[in-house]
Design an enzyme around this catalytic site. Structure first.
Site, short mmCIF file in Angstrom:
data_model
loop_
_atom_site.label_atom_id
_atom_site.label_comp_id
_atom_site.label_asym_id
_atom_site.label_seq_id
_atom_site.Cartn_x
_atom_site.Cartn_y
_atom_site.Cartn_z
N SER A 16 0.81 -1.21 0.00
CA SER A 16 0.00 0.00 0.00
C SER A 16 0.85 1.27 0.00
CB SER A 16 -0.92 0.01 1.22
OG SER A 16 -1.62 -1.20 1.32
N1 SAH Z 1 -1.06 -4.76 4.13
C1 SAH Z 1 -0.40 -4.99 2.87
C2 SAH Z 1 -1.21 -4.53 1.67
C3 SAH Z 1 -2.45 -5.35 1.47
S1 SAH Z 1 -3.00 -5.60 -0.20
C4 SAH Z 1 0.99 -4.38 2.89
O1 SAH Z 1 1.38 -3.75 3.86
O2 SAH Z 1 1.74 -4.62 1.95
C5 SAH Z 1 -4.41 -6.59 0.17
C6 SAH Z 1 -4.14 -8.07 0.44
O3 SAH Z 1 -5.31 -8.63 0.97
C7 SAH Z 1 -3.80 -8.87 -0.80
O4 SAH Z 1 -2.57 -9.50 -0.63
C8 SAH Z 1 -4.93 -9.90 -0.90
O5 SAH Z 1 -4.50 -11.18 -1.35
C9 SAH Z 1 -5.39 -9.98 0.54
N2 SAH Z 1 -6.77 -10.44 0.76
C10 SAH Z 1 -7.90 -10.21 0.03
N3 SAH Z 1 -8.97 -10.81 0.60
C11 SAH Z 1 -8.51 -11.43 1.72
C12 SAH Z 1 -9.14 -12.20 2.74
N4 SAH Z 1 -10.45 -12.48 2.73
N5 SAH Z 1 -8.35 -12.67 3.74
C13 SAH Z 1 -7.02 -12.43 3.79
N6 SAH Z 1 -6.38 -11.69 2.84
C14 SAH Z 1 -7.11 -11.20 1.83
#
Ligand code: SAH
Length: 317
Positions: free
Chosen positions: A53
């Site tokens: 992010s």
């Molecule tokens: N916090 C991260 C950015 C998150 S991007 C950082 O610091 O880099 C969002 C992530 O959420 C993605 O990797 C995606 O695969 C995951 N995601 C989406 N739905 C999800 C769910 N139901 N449970 C766990 N992860 C999920």
């Protein structure tokens, strides 16, 4: 760091300190230069599905989450592990941080990156974060880093009374809005929207968006929001972004609650309600989460386990 402070994302020494300590370049993919890793930019991991992010949004969210030392924290959506490392700095002990990632390959990479950066104590799990991380509960703080339009009952149970939940809340027809909720008692969460509209990857898994019926509801909500915004435009109301989001939210809740009304009728009613409330900003709305069965009337976004009930500042709801 200066620019994150200038744009208002960084507000406290604790969050600034965490940003100074965690080496972001250890969490970006191999092809990304260290220079790029420290820009205020999103770095894609899996196009459309996972990113590292944008630092200014991460900072804004961490400030709103208000993490204290010694607190137990759950993150949903590990992706790179960067935010998990920041959380470890904020709580002062990697062992207090739990994070869940639905994409097993990313969970493994994040675990390795966290270890390289000195945060091997962080608990990384591959799985659907909708259901939380029961072994680590109860949590003082839960932060979601994908667009979640719903809250699962098992997750709510894992939040400590007095604890806080923060997520980009997906509303059909609108950009995601950061929703911050405090847990007052079992099954009682209340709070408001904070910050600015944001863009995150969509939630996958059990509570993610799905079926055709969902698509139709979304199209209806979008038409109602458009009609409401057209009305504001024609009325030369010059609404600011936050006011326009509040109008949109009211229109979506009415469109969902009154399936017989046309988008234009919904727009008129939404307009009248926000006008009566003095055109509040989205951050002036109150949001209450209640078990779905309990709520029937008012500005309600009914979801699978819970309803999200909106209240305009004048007390109408
Ligand atoms: N916090 C991260 C950015 C998150 S991007 C950082 O610091 O880099 C969002 C992530 O959420 C993605 O990797 C995606 O695969 C995951 N995601 C989406 N739905 C999800 C769910 N139901 N449970 C766990 N992860 C999920």
């Amino acid at each position: 760091m200066g620019s994150l402070r200038q744009c208002g994302s960084l507000r406290t020494p604790a969050v600034e300190n965490a940003f100074r300590k965690v080496p972001r370049h250890l969490f970006t993919p191999p092809g990304v230069s260290p220079e790029t890793a420290y820009r205020d930019e999103v770095v894609p991991l899996i196009p459309g599905l996972a990113t590292v992010s944008q630092p200014s949004i991460v900072a804004l969210m961490l400030e709103e989450l208000g993490v204290g030392r010694g607190q137990r924290v759950l993150e949903l959506g590990t992706a790179s592990g960067y935010n998990a490392a920041l959380l470890a700095e904020l709580v002062g002990e990697p062992d207090l941080v739990y994070t869940v990632e639905i994409e097993p390959r990313l969970a493994a990479l994040a675990g390795a990156a966290l270890e390289r950066a000195g945060y091997s104590g962080v608990h990384v799990r591959a799985g659907d974060g909708s259901f939380g991380y029961p072994e680590g509960a109860p949590f003082d703080r839960v932060i979601v880093t994908f667009e979640a339009g719903d809250l699962a009952a098992p997750l709510v149970e894992q939040i400590r009374a007095g604890g806080r939940y923060l997520a980009p809340f997906a509303v059909p027809g609108l950009p995601a809005l950061l929703l911050r909720l405090d847990k007052k008692a079992p099954e009682q969460l209340a709070g408001s929207f904070v910050g600015i509209p944001v863009t995150f990857v969509p939630m996958r898994g059990e509570y993610g968006r799905r079926d055709a019926a969902g698509g139709q509801a979304e199209a209806r909500a979008l038409r109602a929001v458009r009609a409401a915004h057209d009305r504001a435009w024609l009325g030369e109301a010059c609404l600011k972004l936050g006011q326009s989001m509040a109008l949109g939210l009211v229109a979506v809740a009415l469109a969902e609650g009154e399936p017989e009304s046309s988008p234009e009728e919904v727009a008129v009613e939404a307009w009248e309600r926000v006008a009566a409330a003095g055109f509040p900003d989205m951050t002036d709305l109150r949001v209450r989460v209640e078990p779905r069965q309990g709520v029937r009337q008012g500005l309600v976004l009914a979801r699978r386990d819970y309803s999200f009930v909106l209240a305009l500042p004048a007390g109408e709801d």
